[in-house]
Design a protein around this motif. Structure first.
Motif, PDB file in Angstrom:
ATOM      1  N   LYS A 132     -74.978 -95.116  33.017  1.00  0.00           N
ATOM      2  CA  LYS A 132     -74.680 -95.799  31.852  1.00  0.00           C
ATOM      3  C   LYS A 132     -75.081 -97.297  31.617  1.00  0.00           C
ATOM      4  O   LYS A 132     -75.308 -97.968  32.936  1.00  0.00           O
ATOM      5  CB  LYS A 132     -73.275 -95.951  31.659  1.00  0.00           C
ATOM      6  CG  LYS A 132     -72.517 -94.491  31.526  1.00  0.00           C
ATOM      7  CD  LYS A 132     -71.093 -94.634  31.134  1.00  0.00           C
ATOM      8  CE  LYS A 132     -70.371 -93.224  31.193  1.00  0.00           C
ATOM      9  NZ  LYS A 132     -71.062 -92.150  30.439  1.00  0.00           N
ATOM     10  N   GLY A 133     -75.503 -97.741  30.620  1.00  0.00           N
ATOM     11  CA  GLY A 133     -75.962 -99.196  30.310  1.00  0.00           C
ATOM     12  C   GLY A 133     -77.136 -99.557  30.901  1.00  0.00           C
ATOM     13  O   GLY A 133     -78.149 -99.003  31.027  1.00  0.00           O
ATOM     14  N   GLU A 134     -76.920-100.710  31.648  1.00  0.00           N
ATOM     15  CA  GLU A 134     -78.110-101.431  32.500  1.00  0.00           C
ATOM     16  C   GLU A 134     -78.645-100.610  33.491  1.00  0.00           C
ATOM     17  O   GLU A 134     -79.628-100.690  33.947  1.00  0.00           O
ATOM     18  CB  GLU A 134     -77.621-102.894  32.686  1.00  0.00           C
ATOM     19  CG  GLU A 134     -77.686-103.873  31.814  1.00  0.00           C
ATOM     20  CD  GLU A 134     -78.966-104.149  31.296  1.00  0.00           C
ATOM     21  OE1 GLU A 134     -79.911-104.307  31.994  1.00  0.00           O
ATOM     22  OE2 GLU A 134     -79.196-103.937  29.903  1.00  0.00           O
ATOM     23  N   VAL A 135     -77.687 -99.582  33.966  1.00  0.00           N
ATOM     24  CA  VAL A 135     -78.293 -98.849  35.281  1.00  0.00           C
ATOM     25  C   VAL A 135     -79.328 -97.923  34.588  1.00  0.00           C
ATOM     26  O   VAL A 135     -80.053 -97.494  35.574  1.00  0.00           O
ATOM     27  CB  VAL A 135     -76.919 -97.987  35.691  1.00  0.00           C
ATOM     28  CG1 VAL A 135     -77.249 -97.158  37.009  1.00  0.00           C
ATOM     29  CG2 VAL A 135     -75.731 -98.939  36.234  1.00  0.00           C
ATOM     30  N   VAL A 136     -79.308 -97.434  33.507  1.00  0.00           N
ATOM     31  CA  VAL A 136     -80.293 -96.378  33.002  1.00  0.00           C
ATOM     32  C   VAL A 136     -81.555 -97.175  32.958  1.00  0.00           C
ATOM     33  O   VAL A 136     -82.502 -96.840  33.452  1.00  0.00           O
ATOM     34  CB  VAL A 136     -80.021 -95.910  31.803  1.00  0.00           C
ATOM     35  CG1 VAL A 136     -81.021 -95.172  31.196  1.00  0.00           C
ATOM     36  CG2 VAL A 136     -78.600 -95.342  31.601  1.00  0.00           C
ATOM     37  N   LYS A 137     -81.689 -98.501  32.755  1.00  0.00           N
ATOM     38  CA  LYS A 137     -82.906 -99.013  32.680  1.00  0.00           C
ATOM     39  C   LYS A 137     -83.381 -99.479  33.982  1.00  0.00           C
ATOM     40  O   LYS A 137     -84.366 -99.247  34.262  1.00  0.00           O
ATOM     41  CB  LYS A 137     -82.649-100.471  31.945  1.00  0.00           C
ATOM     42  CG  LYS A 137     -83.898-101.326  31.813  1.00  0.00           C
ATOM     43  CD  LYS A 137     -83.555-102.581  31.117  1.00  0.00           C
ATOM     44  CE  LYS A 137     -85.011-103.512  30.907  1.00  0.00           C
ATOM     45  NZ  LYS A 137     -85.519-103.843  32.134  1.00  0.00           N
ATOM     46  N   THR A 138     -82.317 -99.854  35.058  1.00  0.00           N
ATOM     47  CA  THR A 138     -83.092-100.030  36.481  1.00  0.00           C
ATOM     48  C   THR A 138     -83.389 -98.549  36.920  1.00  0.00           C
ATOM     49  O   THR A 138     -84.447 -98.636  37.612  1.00  0.00           O
ATOM     50  CB  THR A 138     -81.628-100.364  36.938  1.00  0.00           C
ATOM     51  OG1 THR A 138     -81.066-101.652  36.519  1.00  0.00           O
ATOM     52  CG2 THR A 138     -81.971-100.720  38.653  1.00  0.00           C
ATOM     53  N   ALA A 139     -82.535 -97.446  36.648  1.00  0.00           N
ATOM     54  CA  ALA A 139     -83.090 -96.127  37.274  1.00  0.00           C
ATOM     55  C   ALA A 139     -84.413 -96.059  36.505  1.00  0.00           C
ATOM     56  O   ALA A 139     -85.283 -95.316  37.475  1.00  0.00           O
ATOM     57  CB  ALA A 139     -82.055 -95.224  36.998  1.00  0.00           C
ATOM     58  N   LYS A 140     -84.746 -96.071  35.360  1.00  0.00           N
ATOM     59  CA  LYS A 140     -86.022 -95.963  34.796  1.00  0.00           C
ATOM     60  C   LYS A 140     -87.147 -96.690  35.523  1.00  0.00           C
ATOM     61  O   LYS A 140     -88.179 -96.193  35.534  1.00  0.00           O
ATOM     62  CB  LYS A 140     -85.898 -96.031  33.127  1.00  0.00           C
ATOM     63  CG  LYS A 140     -87.183 -95.575  32.515  1.00  0.00           C
ATOM     64  CD  LYS A 140     -86.484 -95.700  30.907  1.00  0.00           C
ATOM     65  CE  LYS A 140     -87.819 -95.058  30.153  1.00  0.00           C
ATOM     66  NZ  LYS A 140     -87.510 -95.297  28.685  1.00  0.00           N
ATOM     67  N   ASP A 141     -86.823 -97.884  35.657  1.00  0.00           N
ATOM     68  CA  ASP A 141     -87.923 -98.836  36.303  1.00  0.00           C
ATOM     69  C   ASP A 141     -88.134 -98.277  37.606  1.00  0.00           C
ATOM     70  O   ASP A 141     -89.270 -98.338  38.174  1.00  0.00           O
ATOM     71  CB  ASP A 141     -87.375-100.481  36.479  1.00  0.00           C
ATOM     72  CG  ASP A 141     -87.264-101.038  35.225  1.00  0.00           C
ATOM     73  OD1 ASP A 141     -87.980-100.301  34.236  1.00  0.00           O
ATOM     74  OD2 ASP A 141     -86.582-101.940  35.054  1.00  0.00           O
ATOM     75  N   MET A 142     -87.164 -97.749  38.514  1.00  0.00           N
ATOM     76  CA  MET A 142     -87.364 -97.191  39.666  1.00  0.00           C
ATOM     77  C   MET A 142     -88.192 -95.872  39.727  1.00  0.00           C
ATOM     78  O   MET A 142     -89.261 -95.711  40.336  1.00  0.00           O
ATOM     79  CB  MET A 142     -86.118 -96.963  40.500  1.00  0.00           C
ATOM     80  CG  MET A 142     -85.214 -98.037  40.559  1.00  0.00           C
ATOM     81  SD  MET A 142     -85.812 -99.196  41.849  1.00  0.00           S
ATOM     82  CE  MET A 142     -85.026 -98.687  43.382  1.00  0.00           C
ATOM     83  N   VAL A 143     -87.957 -95.223  38.940  1.00  0.00           N
ATOM     84  CA  VAL A 143     -88.555 -94.125  38.525  1.00  0.00           C
ATOM     85  C   VAL A 143     -90.135 -94.197  38.130  1.00  0.00           C
ATOM     86  O   VAL A 143     -90.880 -93.536  38.834  1.00  0.00           O
ATOM     87  CB  VAL A 143     -88.254 -93.003  37.485  1.00  0.00           C
ATOM     88  CG1 VAL A 143     -88.985 -92.021  36.905  1.00  0.00           C
ATOM     89  CG2 VAL A 143     -86.677 -92.479  37.802  1.00  0.00           C
ATOM     90  N   ARG A 144     -90.174 -95.287  37.249  1.00  0.00           N
ATOM     91  CA  ARG A 144     -91.769 -95.601  36.943  1.00  0.00           C
ATOM     92  C   ARG A 144     -92.527 -96.095  38.269  1.00  0.00           C
ATOM     93  O   ARG A 144     -93.618 -95.621  38.243  1.00  0.00           O
ATOM     94  CB  ARG A 144     -91.571 -96.619  35.734  1.00  0.00           C
ATOM     95  CG  ARG A 144     -92.885 -96.940  35.188  1.00  0.00           C
ATOM     96  CD  ARG A 144     -93.014 -98.131  34.098  1.00  0.00           C
ATOM     97  NE  ARG A 144     -92.079 -97.592  33.131  1.00  0.00           N
ATOM     98  CZ  ARG A 144     -92.500 -96.744  32.269  1.00  0.00           C
ATOM     99  NH1 ARG A 144     -93.732 -96.133  32.281  1.00  0.00           N
ATOM    100  NH2 ARG A 144     -91.605 -96.357  31.229  1.00  0.00           N
ATOM    101  N   ARG A 145     -91.836 -96.649  39.243  1.00  0.00           N
ATOM    102  CA  ARG A 145     -92.726 -97.255  40.163  1.00  0.00           C
ATOM    103  C   ARG A 145     -93.159 -96.037  40.928  1.00  0.00           C
ATOM    104  O   ARG A 145     -94.131 -95.903  41.670  1.00  0.00           O
ATOM    105  CB  ARG A 145     -91.669 -98.211  41.047  1.00  0.00           C
ATOM    106  CG  ARG A 145     -91.643 -99.521  40.405  1.00  0.00           C
ATOM    107  CD  ARG A 145     -90.371-100.273  41.065  1.00  0.00           C
ATOM    108  NE  ARG A 145     -91.037-100.723  42.552  1.00  0.00           N
ATOM    109  CZ  ARG A 145     -89.794-101.401  43.343  1.00  0.00           C
ATOM    110  NH1 ARG A 145     -88.675-101.573  42.876  1.00  0.00           N
ATOM    111  NH2 ARG A 145     -90.199-101.595  44.557  1.00  0.00           N
ATOM    112  N   VAL A 146     -92.118 -95.115  41.199  1.00  0.00           N
ATOM    113  CA  VAL A 146     -92.521 -93.823  42.171  1.00  0.00           C
ATOM    114  C   VAL A 146     -93.630 -92.949  41.226  1.00  0.00           C
ATOM    115  O   VAL A 146     -94.681 -92.521  41.907  1.00  0.00           O
ATOM    116  CB  VAL A 146     -91.467 -92.882  42.303  1.00  0.00           C
ATOM    117  CG1 VAL A 146     -91.632 -91.593  43.019  1.00  0.00           C
ATOM    118  CG2 VAL A 146     -90.136 -93.876  43.065  1.00  0.00           C
ATOM    119  N   VAL A 147     -93.548 -92.793  39.898  1.00  0.00           N
ATOM    120  CA  VAL A 147     -94.562 -92.109  39.299  1.00  0.00           C
ATOM    121  C   VAL A 147     -95.812 -92.556  39.324  1.00  0.00           C
ATOM    122  O   VAL A 147     -96.742 -91.966  39.375  1.00  0.00           O
ATOM    123  CB  VAL A 147     -93.868 -91.875  37.727  1.00  0.00           C
ATOM    124  CG1 VAL A 147     -94.986 -91.302  36.920  1.00  0.00           C
ATOM    125  CG2 VAL A 147     -92.570 -91.005  37.709  1.00  0.00           C
TER     126      VAL A 147
END
Length: 380
Positions: A132-147
């Motif tokens: 939820k909240g800021e965690v989603v943004k952080t998770a998305k940033d991590m996904v972007r780095r891997v992708v």
């Protein structure tokens, strides 16, 4: 004469056997628990692996004996300090998947400390419903780095395989021995031939050009998003995004369980695409095939790729019938039972044989092999 006691070996046994072994080891002459030199590692491993034991066995479910001083952020910091990268990845993977330490993914500060890799990407996709909240943004940033790393790995191979045929009538600027235009290079430099030395001196070297097909090929990718297909979902999404960038291809991406979702309009950003995937649920392959069939504009210039373990949740004859209809249109129909760098698919083998007998190409292949297969078709 008493046998020599190797304290280092005893310490290693104590670490391997865990805290329960200390009383037994203390009975060995020359060994004392106070001499145990791996106590910090023992606490770190105990914080995770003592979760195997239940309270009735004298252990707390969270952390076990001796681990109460540790918190998840401290544990993350310590394993990164003490263990090599490969071991850290294993510990993090087991913490999430085996011991359900979801706080690794739902705490923003903890998540930021994790190593961006394929394992983390898969765990984020599986547990994103808890975020939820800021965690989603952080998770998305991590996904972007891997992708982005994954795209770098795949992009060159895909473009090299798919871009198109050589044009032998136009000068090119990709300077590689593969594209060297021998005849033109010799012809243009004949004026520089030295008769005495019997040598040809080159002012300039000419290369063939690579051109893209004017008549676009259509790639339709239908991906089963059941939990067992997670690796294939990731690779399919990233590859579809790369295909989308190529002017010689028109790409459609469909994700399905019991419902079919067309994600073609999200191919610009594979991260948004992956974060929208809902893993699990039933499987209705025939329904996805029927939708994909409506996208067939020019079957003779279409490659239809079904990525699935072929475990149909509905009457399977409907899947066979629709597959045959797609094959009969004249398009190339490829069934991928797995699409990842392991290439090991767990799938319905009877269904795979039936589809192969109908004329489908059935395989479990790696992404670069898929790129070469597509390239061979569209440039032949």
């Amino acid at each position: 004469m008493e046998p020599h006691i190797n304290k280092e070996n005893l310490n290693r046994w104590r670490l391997l056997l865990g805290e329960n072994s200390k009383e037994s080891l203390n009975r060995i002459d020359g060994y004392k628990e106070a001499d145990f030199t791996y106590s910090e590692i023992d606490d770190i491993l105990g914080y995770l692996y003592n979760r195997e034991y239940k309270e009735e066995q004298g252990y707390r479910v969270k952390g076990g004996q001796g681990g109460s001083q540790l918190t998840v952020p401290t544990w993350i910091r310590k394993i990164r300090t003490i263990f090599p990268k490969k071991t850290v990845e294993i510990l993090e993977k087991q913490a999430i998947e085996k011991y359900n330490m979801t706080e690794l993914l739902t705490d923003k500060k903890v998540l930021e400390k994790l190593e961006p890799n394929m394992t983390l990407l898969k765990n984020i996709l599986q547990f994103k419903g808890y975020m939820k909240g800021e965690v989603v943004k952080t998770a998305k940033d991590m996904v972007r780095r891997v992708v982005e790393e994954l795209k770098k790995t795949l992009e060159f191979q895909i473009k090299a395989s798919v871009v198109g045929k050589r044009n032998y009538h136009r000068r090119g600027y990709i300077k590689s021995i593969k594209n060297l235009d021998y005849k033109r290079t010799i012809r243009k430099n004949l004026k520089n031939y030295d008769k005495q030395k019997k040598r040809l001196f080159l002012d300039e070297v000419y290369f063939h050009s690579n051109t893209q097909q004017q008549n676009k090929w259509n790639i339709i990718i239908a991906v089963d998003e059941s939990g067992s297909m997670l690796d294939s979902v990731i690779y399919s999404s990233v590859m579809a995004s790369i295909f989308h960038q190529l002017s010689s291809l028109k790409t459609n991406l469909i994700i399905f369980d019991t419902q079919v979702v067309d994600l073609t309009d999200q191919l610009e950003d594979p991260v948004d695409l992956l974060m929208s995937v809902q893993l699990g649920g039933g499987t209705h392959i025939a329904k996805a095939l029927k939708y994909g069939k409506t996208l067939l504009e020019n079957p003779n210039k279409t490659i239809f790729i079904l990525v699935s373990d072929l475990e149909e949740g509905y009457p399977i004859n409907d899947m066979y019938r629709t597959s045959k209809e797609i094959i009969d249109t004249g398009c190339r129909f490829l069934v991928l039972t797995a699409l990842d760098f392991e290439g090991n698919g767990v799938y319905n083998q009877h269904a795979a044989r039936t589809l192969a007998d109908m004329g489908a190409h059935v395989a479990a292949i790696t992404p670069d092999e898929l790129a070469r297969w597509i390239g061979k078709i569209i440039t032949s």
